[in-house]
Design an enzyme around this catalytic site. Sequence first.
Site, PDB file in Angstrom:
ATOM      1  N   GLU A   1    -123.399 -19.386 -34.236  1.00 53.57           N
ATOM      2  CA  GLU A   1    -122.155 -20.023 -33.795  1.00 53.57           C
ATOM      3  C   GLU A   1    -121.015 -19.094 -34.161  1.00 53.57           C
ATOM      4  OE1 GLU A   1    -121.302 -24.195 -34.931  1.00 53.57           O
ATOM      5  OE2 GLU A   1    -119.200 -23.713 -34.505  1.00 53.57           O
TER       6      GLU A   1
ATOM      7  N   HIS B   1    -117.770 -16.960 -32.427  1.00 58.21           N
ATOM      8  CA  HIS B   1    -116.948 -17.096 -31.223  1.00 58.21           C
ATOM      9  C   HIS B   1    -116.088 -15.876 -30.930  1.00 58.21           C
ATOM     10  CE1 HIS B   1    -118.230 -21.220 -31.431  1.00 58.21           C
ATOM     11  NE2 HIS B   1    -117.646 -21.387 -32.589  1.00 58.21           N
TER      12      HIS B   1
ATOM     13  N   PHE C   1    -104.635 -24.964 -34.351  1.00 66.82           N
ATOM     14  CA  PHE C   1    -105.563 -25.508 -35.355  1.00 66.82           C
ATOM     15  C   PHE C   1    -105.179 -25.079 -36.776  1.00 66.82           C
ATOM     16  CE2 PHE C   1    -108.351 -25.856 -31.609  1.00 66.82           C
ATOM     17  CZ  PHE C   1    -108.795 -27.161 -31.779  1.00 66.82           C
TER      18      PHE C   1
ATOM     19  N   HIS D   1    -121.368 -27.936 -29.093  1.00 63.78           N
ATOM     20  CA  HIS D   1    -120.309 -27.515 -30.009  1.00 63.78           C
ATOM     21  C   HIS D   1    -119.168 -28.540 -29.990  1.00 63.78           C
ATOM     22  CE1 HIS D   1    -116.769 -25.188 -31.325  1.00 63.78           C
ATOM     23  NE2 HIS D   1    -117.644 -24.522 -32.057  1.00 63.78           N
TER      24      HIS D   1
ATOM     25  N   ASP E   1    -119.565 -19.572 -37.985  1.00 64.69           N
ATOM     26  CA  ASP E   1    -118.431 -20.143 -37.249  1.00 64.69           C
ATOM     27  C   ASP E   1    -117.236 -19.185 -37.281  1.00 64.69           C
ATOM     28  OD1 ASP E   1    -117.094 -21.863 -35.545  1.00 64.69           O
ATOM     29  OD2 ASP E   1    -117.117 -23.583 -36.899  1.00 64.69           O
TER      30      ASP E   1
HETATM   31 MN    MN Z   1    -117.415 -23.235 -33.789  1.00 62.17          MN
END
Ligand code: MN
Length: 327
Positions: A8, A10, A23, A164, A287
Amino acid sequence: MRGKVGLEEHFAIPETLDDSRGFFPEHIWGELKARLLDLHDNRLRLMDEHGIEMMLLSLNAPVVQAIPDPARANDVARKANDYLAREIQKRPGRFQGLAALPMQDPDMAIRELDRSIRDLGFKGVLVNGFSQVGDADTVVYYDMPQYRPFWSVLEQLDVPFYLHPRNPLRRDARIYAGAEWLLGPSWAFGQETAVHALRLMGSGLFDEHPKLSIVLGHMGEGLPFSMWRVDNCNAWVEDRHSYPAKRKIADYFLENFYITTSGNFRTQALINAMLEIGADRIMFSTDWPFENIDHAAIWFDAADISENDRLKIGRTNAIDLFKLGLS
Ligand code: MN
């Protein structure tokens, strides 16, 4: 541990970058933006430093799922997938891809799925929760009947589907009003994604397509901890549950789901997940760039688990599930 695989992880293209804004406090944006756009520089240096041999890359969120016009969602998905395929060619031993898909239209999603796997050589897909379709307020979850042909093709292609997180729409998020700090990864991402996963389990999807593999991040979005209660609450009441699926919900969790450690670097939570779903179905992830590679790797490398389990979770489970062709 050397040779880890992360699932995961990105990236963004300029067109999708802004979805990741907001965020974090605004002064972080410069750093996050640079992290999202970089593949071969700082990212690779951190991978080397912390023993990550390969990353399966996926587009940032919610991006494609939040574009109500199916044709435009398809355009953005194709553009991102094409870009990613070109970048992977530069370092196929270090990067592989998970496709973005325009789930707004099941037929379009099937076409881009097929193209991504067969033509671009991607190893699976990563979808950011529900899709908005037609207008910003209409949402679809993938347990709905129009998605059965999509799942059938995914099962035939034999590639995993990474479900996700994304935030619920504002109108569906009244419980967070006045407590907006709970949106995003603090809580709302996990709640939203866990409910979507439970919808899939209860819908009968896995009775019809028993070979599907769904991957959840963040140590299973709370499900390992709660799975027993889902099936066993009010056990004294006969026929307590009514859902279309034939078996206990946990049966599908154990047979059709995998989880990753993304953004949840806690040994106590990992042990709970190992006791519920088993070490064969847990995979390391960070992540990045929303979480730090060093935080993930330093924790995982020293976690108090057996070296056999560390090897499975850190590397071999991902190689087997995504058919990565690494020895
Ligand atoms: Mn993620």
